[in-house]
Design a protein around this motif. Structure first.
Motif, PDB file in Angstrom:
ATOM      1  N   GLY A  15       0.780  -1.224   0.000  1.00  0.00           N
ATOM      2  CA  GLY A  15       0.000   0.000   0.000  1.00  0.00           C
ATOM      3  C   GLY A  15       0.811   1.272   0.000  1.00  0.00           C
ATOM      4  O   GLY A  15       1.904   1.369  -0.557  1.00  0.00           O
ATOM      5  N   LEU A  16       0.253   2.256   0.676  1.00  0.00           N
ATOM      6  CA  LEU A  16       0.808   3.596   0.693  1.00  0.00           C
ATOM      7  C   LEU A  16       2.246   3.625   1.179  1.00  0.00           C
ATOM      8  O   LEU A  16       3.111   4.267   0.575  1.00  0.00           O
ATOM      9  CB  LEU A  16      -0.069   4.484   1.577  1.00  0.00           C
ATOM     10  N   PHE A  17       2.532   2.918   2.264  1.00  0.00           N
ATOM     11  CA  PHE A  17       3.870   2.997   2.849  1.00  0.00           C
ATOM     12  C   PHE A  17       4.904   2.249   2.004  1.00  0.00           C
ATOM     13  O   PHE A  17       6.080   2.599   2.023  1.00  0.00           O
ATOM     14  CB  PHE A  17       3.851   2.494   4.296  1.00  0.00           C
ATOM     15  N   HIS A  18       4.477   1.262   1.246  1.00  0.00           N
ATOM     16  CA  HIS A  18       5.398   0.632   0.297  1.00  0.00           C
ATOM     17  C   HIS A  18       5.741   1.615  -0.826  1.00  0.00           C
ATOM     18  O   HIS A  18       6.906   1.721  -1.238  1.00  0.00           O
ATOM     19  CB  HIS A  18       4.789  -0.635  -0.294  1.00  0.00           C
ATOM     20  N   GLN A  19       4.738   2.350  -1.294  1.00  0.00           N
ATOM     21  CA  GLN A  19       4.999   3.362  -2.315  1.00  0.00           C
ATOM     22  C   GLN A  19       5.968   4.419  -1.807  1.00  0.00           C
ATOM     23  O   GLN A  19       6.872   4.854  -2.535  1.00  0.00           O
ATOM     24  CB  GLN A  19       3.683   4.017  -2.730  1.00  0.00           C
ATOM     25  N   MET A  20       5.777   4.834  -0.575  1.00  0.00           N
ATOM     26  CA  MET A  20       6.658   5.851  -0.002  1.00  0.00           C
ATOM     27  C   MET A  20       8.079   5.293   0.186  1.00  0.00           C
ATOM     28  O   MET A  20       9.073   5.986  -0.064  1.00  0.00           O
ATOM     29  CB  MET A  20       6.086   6.351   1.317  1.00  0.00           C
ATOM     30  N   PHE A  21       8.165   4.044   0.614  1.00  0.00           N
ATOM     31  CA  PHE A  21       9.465   3.393   0.766  1.00  0.00           C
ATOM     32  C   PHE A  21      10.211   3.363  -0.571  1.00  0.00           C
ATOM     33  O   PHE A  21      11.403   3.684  -0.646  1.00  0.00           O
ATOM     34  CB  PHE A  21       9.268   1.976   1.305  1.00  0.00           C
ATOM     35  N   ILE A  22       9.498   3.000  -1.645  1.00  0.00           N
ATOM     36  CA  ILE A  22      10.102   2.965  -2.975  1.00  0.00           C
ATOM     37  C   ILE A  22      10.598   4.353  -3.363  1.00  0.00           C
ATOM     38  O   ILE A  22      11.669   4.521  -3.950  1.00  0.00           O
ATOM     39  CB  ILE A  22       9.079   2.444  -4.006  1.00  0.00           C
ATOM     40  N   THR A  23       9.812   5.377  -3.027  1.00  0.00           N
ATOM     41  CA  THR A  23      10.182   6.750  -3.357  1.00  0.00           C
ATOM     42  C   THR A  23      11.462   7.181  -2.644  1.00  0.00           C
ATOM     43  O   THR A  23      12.336   7.795  -3.254  1.00  0.00           O
ATOM     44  CB  THR A  23       9.047   7.715  -2.977  1.00  0.00           C
ATOM     45  N   TYR A  24      11.585   6.858  -1.355  1.00  0.00           N
ATOM     46  CA  TYR A  24      12.696   7.364  -0.549  1.00  0.00           C
ATOM     47  C   TYR A  24      13.950   6.496  -0.635  1.00  0.00           C
ATOM     48  O   TYR A  24      15.037   6.932  -0.260  1.00  0.00           O
ATOM     49  CB  TYR A  24      12.281   7.463   0.924  1.00  0.00           C
ATOM     50  N   ARG A  25      13.808   5.273  -1.127  1.00  0.00           N
ATOM     51  CA  ARG A  25      14.925   4.328  -1.098  1.00  0.00           C
ATOM     52  C   ARG A  25      16.103   4.797  -1.953  1.00  0.00           C
ATOM     53  O   ARG A  25      17.263   4.664  -1.550  1.00  0.00           O
ATOM     54  CB  ARG A  25      14.434   2.963  -1.573  1.00  0.00           C
ATOM     55  N   VAL A  26      15.817   5.347  -3.126  1.00  0.00           N
ATOM     56  CA  VAL A  26      16.902   5.778  -4.014  1.00  0.00           C
ATOM     57  C   VAL A  26      17.688   6.939  -3.408  1.00  0.00           C
ATOM     58  O   VAL A  26      18.915   6.847  -3.282  1.00  0.00           O
ATOM     59  CB  VAL A  26      16.362   6.133  -5.413  1.00  0.00           C
ATOM     60  N   PRO A  27      17.046   8.050  -3.004  1.00  0.00           N
ATOM     61  CA  PRO A  27      17.840   9.128  -2.395  1.00  0.00           C
ATOM     62  C   PRO A  27      18.578   8.699  -1.136  1.00  0.00           C
ATOM     63  O   PRO A  27      19.665   9.194  -0.856  1.00  0.00           O
ATOM     64  CB  PRO A  27      16.815  10.228  -2.103  1.00  0.00           C
ATOM     65  N   SER A  28      18.002   7.753  -0.375  1.00  0.00           N
ATOM     66  CA  SER A  28      18.699   7.270   0.821  1.00  0.00           C
ATOM     67  C   SER A  28      20.024   6.619   0.455  1.00  0.00           C
ATOM     68  O   SER A  28      21.044   6.831   1.119  1.00  0.00           O
ATOM     69  CB  SER A  28      17.814   6.269   1.574  1.00  0.00           C
ATOM     70  N   SER A  29      20.030   5.835  -0.632  1.00  0.00           N
ATOM     71  CA  SER A  29      21.280   5.181  -1.047  1.00  0.00           C
ATOM     72  C   SER A  29      22.291   6.206  -1.539  1.00  0.00           C
ATOM     73  O   SER A  29      23.499   6.071  -1.296  1.00  0.00           O
ATOM     74  CB  SER A  29      20.993   4.150  -2.138  1.00  0.00           C
ATOM     75  N   LEU A  30      21.825   7.250  -2.204  1.00  0.00           N
ATOM     76  CA  LEU A  30      22.736   8.275  -2.724  1.00  0.00           C
ATOM     77  C   LEU A  30      23.369   9.075  -1.596  1.00  0.00           C
ATOM     78  O   LEU A  30      24.571   9.361  -1.613  1.00  0.00           O
ATOM     79  CB  LEU A  30      21.984   9.214  -3.669  1.00  0.00           C
ATOM     80  N   ILE A  31      22.553   9.431  -0.605  1.00  0.00           N
ATOM     81  CA  ILE A  31      23.075  10.166   0.551  1.00  0.00           C
ATOM     82  C   ILE A  31      24.131   9.333   1.267  1.00  0.00           C
ATOM     83  O   ILE A  31      25.192   9.832   1.663  1.00  0.00           O
ATOM     84  CB  ILE A  31      21.930  10.532   1.517  1.00  0.00           C
ATOM     85  N   ALA A  32      23.862   8.036   1.427  1.00  0.00           N
ATOM     86  CA  ALA A  32      24.804   7.153   2.119  1.00  0.00           C
ATOM     87  C   ALA A  32      26.139   7.086   1.381  1.00  0.00           C
ATOM     88  O   ALA A  32      27.208   7.117   2.001  1.00  0.00           O
ATOM     89  CB  ALA A  32      24.204   5.752   2.253  1.00  0.00           C
ATOM     90  N   ILE A  33      26.098   7.012   0.052  1.00  0.00           N
ATOM     91  CA  ILE A  33      27.327   6.923  -0.728  1.00  0.00           C
ATOM     92  C   ILE A  33      28.142   8.196  -0.600  1.00  0.00           C
ATOM     93  O   ILE A  33      29.353   8.162  -0.333  1.00  0.00           O
ATOM     94  CB  ILE A  33      27.003   6.622  -2.208  1.00  0.00           C
ATOM     95  N   VAL A  34      27.502   9.337  -0.787  1.00  0.00           N
ATOM     96  CA  VAL A  34      28.234  10.602  -0.781  1.00  0.00           C
ATOM     97  C   VAL A  34      28.794  10.914   0.603  1.00  0.00           C
ATOM     98  O   VAL A  34      29.928  11.363   0.747  1.00  0.00           O
ATOM     99  CB  VAL A  34      27.322  11.745  -1.277  1.00  0.00           C
ATOM    100  N   ARG A  35      28.013  10.633   1.637  1.00  0.00           N
ATOM    101  CA  ARG A  35      28.476  10.895   3.004  1.00  0.00           C
ATOM    102  C   ARG A  35      29.380   9.799   3.552  1.00  0.00           C
ATOM    103  O   ARG A  35      30.105  10.020   4.527  1.00  0.00           O
ATOM    104  CB  ARG A  35      27.263  11.044   3.931  1.00  0.00           C
ATOM    105  N   GLY A  36      29.324   8.627   2.932  1.00  0.00           N
ATOM    106  CA  GLY A  36      30.096   7.517   3.464  1.00  0.00           C
ATOM    107  C   GLY A  36      29.520   6.997   4.765  1.00  0.00           C
ATOM    108  O   GLY A  36      30.243   6.596   5.675  1.00  0.00           O
ATOM    109  N   THR A  37      28.199   6.973   4.850  1.00  0.00           N
ATOM    110  CA  THR A  37      27.504   6.474   6.039  1.00  0.00           C
ATOM    111  C   THR A  37      26.565   5.348   5.625  1.00  0.00           C
ATOM    112  O   THR A  37      26.331   5.119   4.438  1.00  0.00           O
ATOM    113  CB  THR A  37      26.686   7.596   6.708  1.00  0.00           C
TER     114      THR A  37
END
Length: 444
Positions: A157-179
């Motif tokens: 449902g809704l929270f799966h859609q939101m998870f899909i939306t936020y998952r990509v930027p979360s991975s990018l932030i982790a790479i750039v920050r090294g966290t």
């Protein structure tokens, strides 16, 4: 006549309608994601005051941008400050009430996850910062808030859609920050998807999530370019890092083979990974699609390919750094003989990113381009890791994207003689690794 702000429902609905209309991609009348369509309903039913305030801040900022209205921009900033203060008070009250009732964890609702997103949109609209510190901070806050629901709470449902939306930027932030990303562990990489499979993009995100994870496990936490330089200068080779990154390289090669053989119109379909060797990507039974932020297939196709090249650039650069350290230490491994290969591959992936980005500049961008930090991320990786010529090209493209270079430096490293807010190499990690390699050969 000056823009006259109003708190009336009519003005709010007009601003939201303007925002939703602006969010439509150029090549389809369909709205990007279902949860975006629920905003008008939530504005009426939401019990979280900061929710309406955050939407007012972002939509007024959009109005100010579209109509070049200084008064509207000031009003948008006022709503932004009100949102911050109200939301902090709301979260404190919620956590306090949960503790009083004996609950151990606060489980956020949809509005509480969306509020940081609209604060992020305000920053991108008001300050034209798609990768600035405030944008990263708000995206991280949205991801951390969603994380409180747990992987089981994001299956449908809704929270799966939101998870899909936020998952990509979360991975990018982790790479750039090294966290570590909030979604890096195995539970988050599997449970929300169940047995249905993932779109090819999210199989790629699985690989992306592991690039900082393996560096941190090897004791190298922090901005990517600094970690790679430390590896190249290290007196010891981190145990297991070579094996982990070679495995990532193999996964990337298998992924690219599947991606190249998949028509663009099928790229959002769900795929599973076979148990065979080498592993293969197979379409899930039935016609199933992943919730996605945009349905512009051609744009998504080029963007996903750029993310692949950026991840490949990282993996080859790490393996190149390991080969330099191995050579300097006189260690008999298989890496030194492949040093030139990894450097050549890293340069090739950098050139592909620059080519994609140059083509993207010539196209008419999506109206919601500011929602997609992933469009800038590959260039930031080139800027951080590539030789000076490519790093300068990436920096120039970032300038053309209306990104403040000072902010980009603060997040993702430096280029040239700019004022650096993080300690970093003069040009890029690749240049410094090359210098160390030459010194090692001269000392022989």
């Amino acid at each position: 006549m000056l823009y006259q702000p109003s708190t009336s429902n009519a003005i709010e609905l007009f601003l939201v309608s303007q925002f939703l209309s602006f969010s439509r991609p150029h090549d389809t009348p369909a709205l990007p994601i279902p949860w975006l369509m629920k905003i008008p309903e939530w504005m009426v039913t939401s019990q979280v005051p900061a929710f309406r305030f955050s939407i007012r801040a972002a939509t007024t900022a959009l109005h100010a941008k579209l109509h070049q209205s200084p008064a509207a921009r000031v009003e948008a900033y006022r709503w932004y400050v009100i949102t911050l203060n109200t939301f902090r008070a709301h979260l404190s009250a919620q956590i306090r009430n949960e503790m009083i009732e004996g609950n151990t964890k606060f489980v956020p609702g949809a509005e509480e996850i969306i509020i940081p997103t609209f604060l992020c949109l305000f920053e991108t609209l008001a300050n034209e910062e798609t990768v600035g510190p405030a944008v990263i901070q708000h995206l991280s806050a949205a991801c951390r808030t969603l994380q409180l629901r747990g992987p089981e709470g994001c299956r449908e449902g809704l929270f799966h859609q939101m998870f899909i939306t936020y998952r990509v930027p979360s991975s990018l932030i982790a790479i750039v920050r090294g966290t570590l990303s909030e979604f890096a562990n195995q539970d988050w990489r599997s449970i929300p998807f169940g047995e249905k499979g993932k779109a090819l993009l999210h199989h790629l995100v699985d690989i992306m999530l592991c690039t900082p994870l393996y560096l941190i496990q090897a004791g190298h936490q922090g901005p990517m370019e600094h970690s790679i330089l430390r590896i190249a200068k290290s007196d010891t080779l981190p145990p297991g890092l070579e094996q982990n990154y070679r495995r990532l390289l193999e996964q990337l090669e298998n992924w690219w083979e599947a991606y190249e053989s998949t028509p663009p119109e099928e790229s959002e379909m769900l795929f599973t990974i076979s148990d065979s060797t080498p592993k293969k990507y197979e379409k899930a039974e039935g016609v199933q699609y992943s919730p996605t932020l945009f349905r512009q297939r051609e744009t998504n196709h080029a963007l996903t390919a750029s993310l692949y090249h950026a991840t490949s650039l990282i993996v080859h650069t790490v393996l190149h750094a390991l080969s330099i350290a191995s050579e300097r230490l006189g260690r008999p491994t298989s890496l030194p003989s492949r040093s030139k290969y990894h450097l050549k591959q890293a340069n090739a992936h950098s050139n592909m990113i620059i080519e994609y980005s140059t083509q993207r500049q010539a196209e008419k961008p999506s109206r919601m381009e500011f929602l997609r930090p992933s469009t800038r991320f590959p260039l930031l990786v080139v800027k951080m890791l590539s030789p000076p010529e490519q790093s300068v090209k990436a920096t120039n493209l970032l300038r053309q994207y209306h990104i403040s270079i000072a902010m980009a430096n603060k997040i993702g490293g430096s280029a040239g003689g700019e004022n650096r807010l993080l300690p970093g190499p003069t040009h890029s990690a690749a240049l410094h690794i090359a210098i160390m390699q030459n010194a090692a050969m001269q000392n022989r």
